[in-house]
Design an enzyme around this catalytic site. Structure first.
Site, short mmCIF file in Angstrom:
data_model
loop_
_atom_site.label_atom_id
_atom_site.label_comp_id
_atom_site.label_asym_id
_atom_site.label_seq_id
_atom_site.Cartn_x
_atom_site.Cartn_y
_atom_site.Cartn_z
N TYR A 63 -0.76 12.98 6.69
CA TYR A 63 -0.34 11.92 7.60
C TYR A 63 1.18 11.99 7.78
O TYR A 63 1.92 12.22 6.82
CB TYR A 63 -0.66 10.53 7.02
CG TYR A 63 -2.10 10.06 7.12
CD1 TYR A 63 -3.03 10.67 7.95
CD2 TYR A 63 -2.51 8.96 6.38
CE1 TYR A 63 -4.33 10.20 8.03
CE2 TYR A 63 -3.81 8.47 6.45
CZ TYR A 63 -4.73 9.10 7.28
OH TYR A 63 -6.00 8.63 7.34
N ARG A 121 1.45 6.80 -6.74
CA ARG A 121 0.30 7.70 -6.94
C ARG A 121 0.72 9.15 -6.81
O ARG A 121 0.38 9.99 -7.62
CB ARG A 121 -0.81 7.36 -5.94
CG ARG A 121 -1.97 8.36 -5.97
CD ARG A 121 -3.18 7.90 -5.18
NE ARG A 121 -2.94 7.58 -3.79
CZ ARG A 121 -3.90 7.21 -2.93
NH1 ARG A 121 -5.15 7.10 -3.34
NH2 ARG A 121 -3.62 6.92 -1.68
N TYR A 127 0.84 -1.21 0.00
CA TYR A 127 0.00 0.00 0.00
C TYR A 127 0.87 1.26 0.00
O TYR A 127 0.56 2.25 -0.65
CB TYR A 127 -0.94 -0.02 1.21
CG TYR A 127 -1.73 1.27 1.36
CD1 TYR A 127 -2.58 1.72 0.35
CD2 TYR A 127 -1.61 2.05 2.52
CE1 TYR A 127 -3.30 2.90 0.48
CE2 TYR A 127 -2.32 3.23 2.65
CZ TYR A 127 -3.17 3.66 1.64
OH TYR A 127 -3.86 4.83 1.78
N GLU A 140 -13.98 -0.85 6.87
CA GLU A 140 -13.93 0.48 6.25
C GLU A 140 -15.25 0.66 5.50
O GLU A 140 -15.75 -0.27 4.88
CB GLU A 140 -12.75 0.58 5.28
CG GLU A 140 -12.63 1.93 4.58
CD GLU A 140 -11.34 2.07 3.78
OE1 GLU A 140 -10.25 1.84 4.36
OE2 GLU A 140 -11.43 2.39 2.59
N ARG A 153 -11.56 13.61 2.47
CA ARG A 153 -12.51 12.74 3.20
C ARG A 153 -13.82 12.63 2.47
O ARG A 153 -14.54 11.63 2.63
CB ARG A 153 -12.71 13.26 4.61
CG ARG A 153 -11.44 13.27 5.45
CD ARG A 153 -10.87 11.88 5.66
NE ARG A 153 -9.60 11.90 6.39
CZ ARG A 153 -8.87 10.81 6.60
NH1 ARG A 153 -9.25 9.63 6.12
NH2 ARG A 153 -7.75 10.89 7.27
C1 3EB Z 1 -7.67 6.16 5.98
O1 3EB Z 1 -8.52 6.92 6.45
C2 3EB Z 1 -8.12 4.79 5.60
O2 3EB Z 1 -5.33 5.58 -0.07
O3 3EB Z 1 -6.90 6.38 -1.35
C3 3EB Z 1 -9.30 5.53 2.93
C4 3EB Z 1 -9.66 6.16 1.74
C5 3EB Z 1 -8.02 5.02 3.06
C6 3EB Z 1 -8.75 6.27 0.69
C7 3EB Z 1 -6.51 5.91 -0.27
C8 3EB Z 1 -7.12 5.14 2.01
C9 3EB Z 1 -7.48 5.76 0.84
O4 3EB Z 1 -6.48 6.48 5.85
C10 3EB Z 1 -7.60 4.32 4.32
#
Ligand code: 3EB
Length: 342
Positions: free
Chosen positions: A205, A152, A145, A329, A218
């Site tokens: 992050y 990406r 990932y 999720e 989000r």
């Molecule tokens: C998170 O909140 C959970 O890598 O495109 C959620 C939605 C998550 C999209 C992405 C990853 C992605 O981090 C994981």
């Protein structure tokens, strides 16, 4: 001028229906931009399978996207798209030539995807769905990932897209069949990106979660025409701040996810006059361990009510979540009357 004042404007529509009814629902006056078929291939080139096993007794479902009657289609590398000139839906599937080049594959996939958007004349991504084989496995020093995130980000940067504010809504799940599969919905106008005040924006992050952050917002709000406003909610999990919470406790992770979904709705409501409700969303629930699906469903029934439309339409799929400590999720979309705040 609002988009709905434009005579030639074709509103985008989305319907969730049993996969078996998909082909019968298409007619010449409203051909399909495309569909996502949950759990099975659809047998037509405009139906993109989501290669994850449906859980529970409901029939396999699909989300059907429809727009204007005059469709064009094309491909850019492995990326295939269909568009009415206002909206486009596309898909790409790529296979690894050798183990450990998921970073390069993600980079190539997104480059082709951005080429497809150019061809289609729909430059703005509204929603992305990413499905990765063996998402939590080691890819040679880096979790797969995390490799995907590196590739990406490189492609977004090459395309001149800001990697911070304005990223599209997305999800990224691990699947047990198929290659790297990306599905994309795009339009003429940039959506309004929504963040969740309970969570650190994913693109911020810290590097504990990999050398490059995931790129998504989000949620995204997009005007569809005819006074309709769509809310696309990204994959949402049991994360507070940037940390995964309630390790090992799937019921509490589901409750935390619902708190996050409600926080996203509240944030969206500050940007528009449409009103969305948790119990009416079109949900896709990704479950790491199929045996935990009934527990997750029970939490949703208690929270949303047994008669909630959201539960009648919800799709449950077996998938791996992008962090090994996350068990569930949930992603969602909804359409309501209303407009963006000006
Ligand atoms: C998170 O909140 C959970 O890598 O495109 C959620 C939605 C998550 C999209 C992405 C990853 C992605 O981090 C994981």
């Amino acid at each position: 001028m609002s988009v709905s004042d434009t005579l030639s404007f074709s509103p985008l529509q989305v319907r969730r229906l049993p996969l078996s009814q998909l082909r019968g629902s298409i007619d010449a006056s409203l051909p399909a931009l495309g569909a996502l078929a949950y759990g099975e291939g659809g047998g037509a080139d405009w139906i993109a399978p989501v290669e994850a096993t449906p859980l529970g007794s409901a029939p396999a479902m699909a989300d059907l996207w429809q727009a204007g009657a005059e469709l064009r289609s094309g491909c850019a590398g492995a990326a295939r798209w269909r568009s009415d000139g206002q909206w486009s839906l596309g898909m790409i599937e790529l296979h690894e030539q050798r183990q450990g080049d998921l970073e390069e594959l993600a980079y190539q996939g997104y480059r082709q995807l951005f080429d497809a958007l150019k061809q289609a004349g729909t430059p703005h991504l509204l929603r992305l769905w990413n499905y990765l084989p063996r998402i939590n496995e080691d890819g040679g020093g880096l979790e797969r990932y995390r490799q995907f995130n590196v590739g990406r980000q490189r492609a977004f940067t090459d395309a001149g897209l800001g990697v911070l504010e304005g990223a599209p809504a997305a999800c990224a799940l691990g699947v047990h069949r198929g290659g790297l599969s990306i599905r994309f919905l795009a339009g003429q106008r940039a959506p309004v990106a929504i963040e969740n005040p309970r969570q650190v924006s994913a693109y911020r992050y810290p590097s504990d979660y990999g050398p490059r952050p995931p790129l998504f917002s989000r949620a995204a709000l997009a005007e569809l025409g005819d006074d309709q406003l769509a809310l696309f909610i990204s994959g949402t999990a049991s994360i507070v701040g940037h940390a995964s919470v309630h390790p090992g406790d799937v019921a509490e992770q589901t409750r935390e996810t619902l708190r996050n979904l409600q926080a996203v709705l509240d944030a969206a409501h500050r940007r528009c006059d449409a009103r969305y409700s948790l119990d009416e969303l079109h949900l896709v629930v990704y479950v790491r361990h199929p045996a935990q699906a009934p527990t997750i469903r029970d939490v949703l029934v208690k929270a949303l009510g047994p008669q909630a439309p959201a539960l009648r339409h919800a799709v449950f799929l077996e998938a791996d979540i992008c962090r090994h400590d996350l068990l569930v999720e949930i992603e969602a979309h909804a359409v309501a009357s209303g407009a963006l705040s000006r």
